[in-house]
Design an enzyme around this catalytic site. Structure first.
Site, PDB file in Angstrom:
ATOM      1  N   LYS A 262       0.860  -1.193   0.000  1.00  0.00           N
ATOM      2  CA  LYS A 262       0.000   0.000   0.000  1.00  0.00           C
ATOM      3  C   LYS A 262       0.893   1.238   0.000  1.00  0.00           C
ATOM      4  O   LYS A 262       1.756   1.386   0.856  1.00  0.00           O
ATOM      5  CB  LYS A 262      -0.912  -0.002   1.233  1.00  0.00           C
ATOM      6  CG  LYS A 262      -1.704   1.308   1.417  1.00  0.00           C
ATOM      7  CD  LYS A 262      -2.692   1.235   2.596  1.00  0.00           C
ATOM      8  CE  LYS A 262      -3.296   2.611   2.896  1.00  0.00           C
ATOM      9  NZ  LYS A 262      -4.231   2.593   4.046  1.00  0.00           N
ATOM     10  N   ASP A 267      -2.504  10.109   3.854  1.00  0.00           N
ATOM     11  CA  ASP A 267      -3.912   9.744   3.932  1.00  0.00           C
ATOM     12  C   ASP A 267      -4.635  10.730   4.842  1.00  0.00           C
ATOM     13  O   ASP A 267      -4.592  10.613   6.062  1.00  0.00           O
ATOM     14  CB  ASP A 267      -4.036   8.306   4.479  1.00  0.00           C
ATOM     15  CG  ASP A 267      -5.485   7.887   4.679  1.00  0.00           C
ATOM     16  OD1 ASP A 267      -6.392   8.585   4.178  1.00  0.00           O
ATOM     17  OD2 ASP A 267      -5.708   6.842   5.338  1.00  0.00           O
ATOM     18  N   LYS A 274      -9.948  12.685   8.515  1.00  0.00           N
ATOM     19  CA  LYS A 274      -9.538  12.216   9.830  1.00  0.00           C
ATOM     20  C   LYS A 274      -9.590  13.379  10.820  1.00  0.00           C
ATOM     21  O   LYS A 274      -9.357  14.525  10.445  1.00  0.00           O
ATOM     22  CB  LYS A 274      -8.105  11.658   9.755  1.00  0.00           C
ATOM     23  CG  LYS A 274      -8.012  10.345   8.992  1.00  0.00           C
ATOM     24  CD  LYS A 274      -6.599   9.816   8.942  1.00  0.00           C
ATOM     25  CE  LYS A 274      -6.515   8.520   8.143  1.00  0.00           C
ATOM     26  NZ  LYS A 274      -7.221   7.381   8.776  1.00  0.00           N
ATOM     27  N   ASP A 286       1.531   6.095   5.821  1.00  0.00           N
ATOM     28  CA  ASP A 286       0.568   5.220   5.166  1.00  0.00           C
ATOM     29  C   ASP A 286       1.118   4.576   3.883  1.00  0.00           C
ATOM     30  O   ASP A 286       0.405   3.881   3.175  1.00  0.00           O
ATOM     31  CB  ASP A 286      -0.741   5.985   4.900  1.00  0.00           C
ATOM     32  CG  ASP A 286      -1.958   5.088   4.982  1.00  0.00           C
ATOM     33  OD1 ASP A 286      -1.850   3.996   5.562  1.00  0.00           O
ATOM     34  OD2 ASP A 286      -3.009   5.490   4.443  1.00  0.00           O
ATOM     35  N   ASP A 345     -12.198   7.189   3.649  1.00  0.00           N
ATOM     36  CA  ASP A 345     -11.002   6.895   4.436  1.00  0.00           C
ATOM     37  C   ASP A 345     -10.602   5.422   4.342  1.00  0.00           C
ATOM     38  O   ASP A 345      -9.525   5.032   4.796  1.00  0.00           O
ATOM     39  CB  ASP A 345     -11.229   7.306   5.906  1.00  0.00           C
ATOM     40  CG  ASP A 345      -9.926   7.436   6.675  1.00  0.00           C
ATOM     41  OD1 ASP A 345      -8.849   7.419   6.041  1.00  0.00           O
ATOM     42  OD2 ASP A 345      -9.986   7.569   7.916  1.00  0.00           O
ATOM     43  N   GLU A 347      -9.427   3.935   1.886  1.00  0.00           N
ATOM     44  CA  GLU A 347      -8.874   4.138   0.544  1.00  0.00           C
ATOM     45  C   GLU A 347      -7.814   3.106   0.173  1.00  0.00           C
ATOM     46  O   GLU A 347      -7.631   2.792  -0.999  1.00  0.00           O
ATOM     47  CB  GLU A 347      -8.277   5.558   0.439  1.00  0.00           C
ATOM     48  CG  GLU A 347      -6.847   5.729   0.967  1.00  0.00           C
ATOM     49  CD  GLU A 347      -6.673   5.394   2.450  1.00  0.00           C
ATOM     50  OE1 GLU A 347      -7.662   5.514   3.199  1.00  0.00           O
ATOM     51  OE2 GLU A 347      -5.565   4.998   2.846  1.00  0.00           O
ATOM     52  N   ARG A 349      -7.627  -0.088   0.556  1.00  0.00           N
ATOM     53  CA  ARG A 349      -8.149  -1.295  -0.099  1.00  0.00           C
ATOM     54  C   ARG A 349      -8.556  -1.008  -1.549  1.00  0.00           C
ATOM     55  O   ARG A 349      -8.521  -1.894  -2.389  1.00  0.00           O
ATOM     56  CB  ARG A 349      -9.315  -1.859   0.725  1.00  0.00           C
ATOM     57  CG  ARG A 349     -10.460  -0.913   0.896  1.00  0.00           C
ATOM     58  CD  ARG A 349     -11.433  -1.334   2.000  1.00  0.00           C
ATOM     59  NE  ARG A 349     -10.927  -1.040   3.344  1.00  0.00           N
ATOM     60  CZ  ARG A 349     -11.589  -1.309   4.453  1.00  0.00           C
ATOM     61  NH1 ARG A 349     -12.774  -1.903   4.398  1.00  0.00           N
ATOM     62  NH2 ARG A 349     -11.077  -1.014   5.630  1.00  0.00           N
TER      63      ARG A 349
END
Ligand code: BES
Ligand code: MN
Ligand code: ZN
Length: 491
Positions: A262, A267, A274, A286, A345, A347, A349
């Site tokens: 990933k 993020d 967030k 991230d 959020d 994101e 996946r």
């Protein structure tokens, strides 16, 4: 810094400091016979220090002491080894890291001797000491200027009474270089590492080791119908970069595998932004999965196993703008499946979905993905343990490799009944399921993008980062699970 194994015993060594290991004991430890010669040479200083500090050998405990006069060795570091029957290779590595932490800020220690009992065999012991010292000593000073930079003074480490162990030390060093590469990528803030600069860093690796590098830009990803990944990339001013690096051995590869990381260089959460505080402030990390992927690539390219490895990351940021993904939007991934985005959020996946489809098209025999995917996994397993889902045989192979690396994994269920919460009234699935079991529904979501290739998903949201200097970690990125990945490929 140079680490070497030598045949010399403690009594014949001279230098700035010597680390002496002692197993734990109920009583204050008195001088063992094996250190008699060293003690005599230092005029009884070792026995005196043991008595003076009331040292009991508790695992990880250290005591650094100056020896007076013009002794051949200037400082003695007592190091606790813990229980004698628990003295395994992991304990050697952790002890070496404790030694590194103890001498790290001492500006006067340039030469260090390490005197520890062998565990398993001399080569393994030397490799573990190398890993513990190198990783324990590491501090990321790249973003500091001025006087508070603490570069360790340490120049040479002599591992005593172990003979020449250059091959084992070289292996340990290479594993650490891959790990540190990943740490530095994670530590780099999002204004330094964005998808484009990440590509530049991968290009450096490709050039250094002669690896094949393909980067798909926005248009190429559109041509491959990567709607899930591109949905996340809608709001960023940095163009998405789908990175595909390949290590090919000379001759016919014994196996062909893919590692998918990933790569969210930041993020924000998107419109499901967030909250202010650590949860958003930490999100430069991230891309920890991508960092581990390319850290492993560095070590694998140096070690040259007879396995073909594809290193993949669909890199982007998750930001907010007038064109950004909205909650409720429906995306179509490159395998044709449709996704209702009920939370922007979730994101990671979405980016992994298209990366997994791409990886499977390469006809590999195994796919491992690594992702800082869910806070739920941290709630389930804490900061130190990585969640693992997927194919049993592949999971066993990863677990076996993790034992060599001293990295912790725990197998979690792909409970298909939990897919219920991912069902969408309007699309094939939603991207976010129930709060309960959130790391499991995330894994189930990813599974929708794998057909029949053995696949394992690793959720590193906890262990990718360390808040404190502990064991082999310094504060910041940990480089988890680079060493496990490399051992897996080597085996
Ligand atoms: N990158 C985060 C997960 C994360 C959390 C990584 C903490 C490292 C430390 C991920 O993209 C995310 O935001 N996940 C959400 C999923 C939720 C919306 C279903 C989460 O875990 O809250
Ligand atoms: Mn997120
Ligand atoms: Zn994320």
């Amino acid at each position: 810094m140079k680490i070497q194994g030598i045949a010399q015993a403690a009594a014949d060594w001279s230098g700035d400091a010597i680390a002496l290991g002692f197993f734990s004991s109920e009583e204050v430890i008195s001088l063992p016979e094996s250190l008699g010669a060293l003690d005599r040479k230092l005029s009884g200083a070792v026995a005196e220090i043991l008595a003076e500090t009331e040292f009991k050998g508790k695992s990880g405990s250290t005591s650094l002491n100056r020896i007076g006069g013009s002794a051949a060795i200037k400082k003695v570091l007592l190091v606790g080894l813990g229980d004698e029957d628990k003295w395994d290779s992991k304990a050697v590595r952790s002890t070496a890291a404790a030694i590194a932490h103890a001498v790290k800020s001492d500006k006067k220690i340039a030469t260090l001797a390490v005197n520890l009992p062998v565990s398993e065999d001399a080569a393994t012991t030397a490799q573990m000491i190398t890993e513990g010292i190198t990783l324990g000593l590491y501090t990321d000073n790249r973003y500091k200027s001025g006087d508070d930079i603490e570069e360790p003074a340490l120049e040479t480490v002599d591992i005593l009474e172990i003979g020449d162990q250059s091959a084992a030390i070289a292996l340990g060093t290479t594993l650490c270089e891959g790990t540190i590469h990943a740490r530095e990528l994670v530590n780099s803030p999002a204004n330094v590492i964005n998808p484009v600069t990440l590509v530049a860093s991968v290009k450096e690796l490709a050039d250094e080791y002669g690896l094949e590098l393909t980067v798909l830009g926005q248009a190429e990803c559109e041509a491959q119908n990567m709607g899930a990944y591109l949905g996340v990339a809608e709001a960023t001013d940095h163009p998405p970069q789908f990175i595909h690096l390949v290590y090919k051995p000379e001759g016919t590869p014994r196996k062909k595998v893919a590692i998918v990381g990933k790569g969210l260089t930041f993020d924000s959460g998107g419109y499901n932004i967030k909250p202010s505080g650590p949860s958003i402030a930490m999100m430069k990390m991230d891309m920890g999965g991508a960092a581990a992927t390319f850290g492993a690539a560095k070590a694998i390219a140096a070690l040259k196993p007879d396995v073909e490895v594809h290193f993949i990351s669909a890199a982007t940021e998750n930001m907010i703008s007038g064109s950004g993904l909205r909650p409720g939007d429906i995306l179509t991934a490159s395998n044709g499946k449709t996704i209702e985005v009920n939370n922007t959020d979730a994101e990671g996946r979405l980016t992994l979905a298209d990366a997994l489809v791409y990886a499977e098209k390469l006809d590999v025999e195994a796919i491992v993905d690594i992702a800082t995917l869910t806070g739920a996994c941290v709630i389930a397993l804490g900061d130190d343990i990585c969640g693992l889902w997927g194919d049993d045989e592949l999971a066993d192979a990863i677990t076996a490799a993790s034992d060599k690396a001293g990295e912790k994994f725990w197998k979690m269920p792909l409970e298909s009944a939990y897919f219920e919460s991912l069902k969408s009234p309007i699309a094939d699935m939603k991207n976010t399921g129930a709060r309960a079991g959130g790391s499991i529904s995330a894994a189930l979501f990813l599974k929708e993008f794998i057909n029949d290739t053995p696949w394992v998903h690793l959720d590193i949201a906890g262990p990718a980062w360390s808040e404190k200097e502990a064991d082999i970690y310094s504060k910041g990125g940990t480089g988890f699970p680079v060493r496990t990945l490399v051992h897996w490929v080597l085996s």
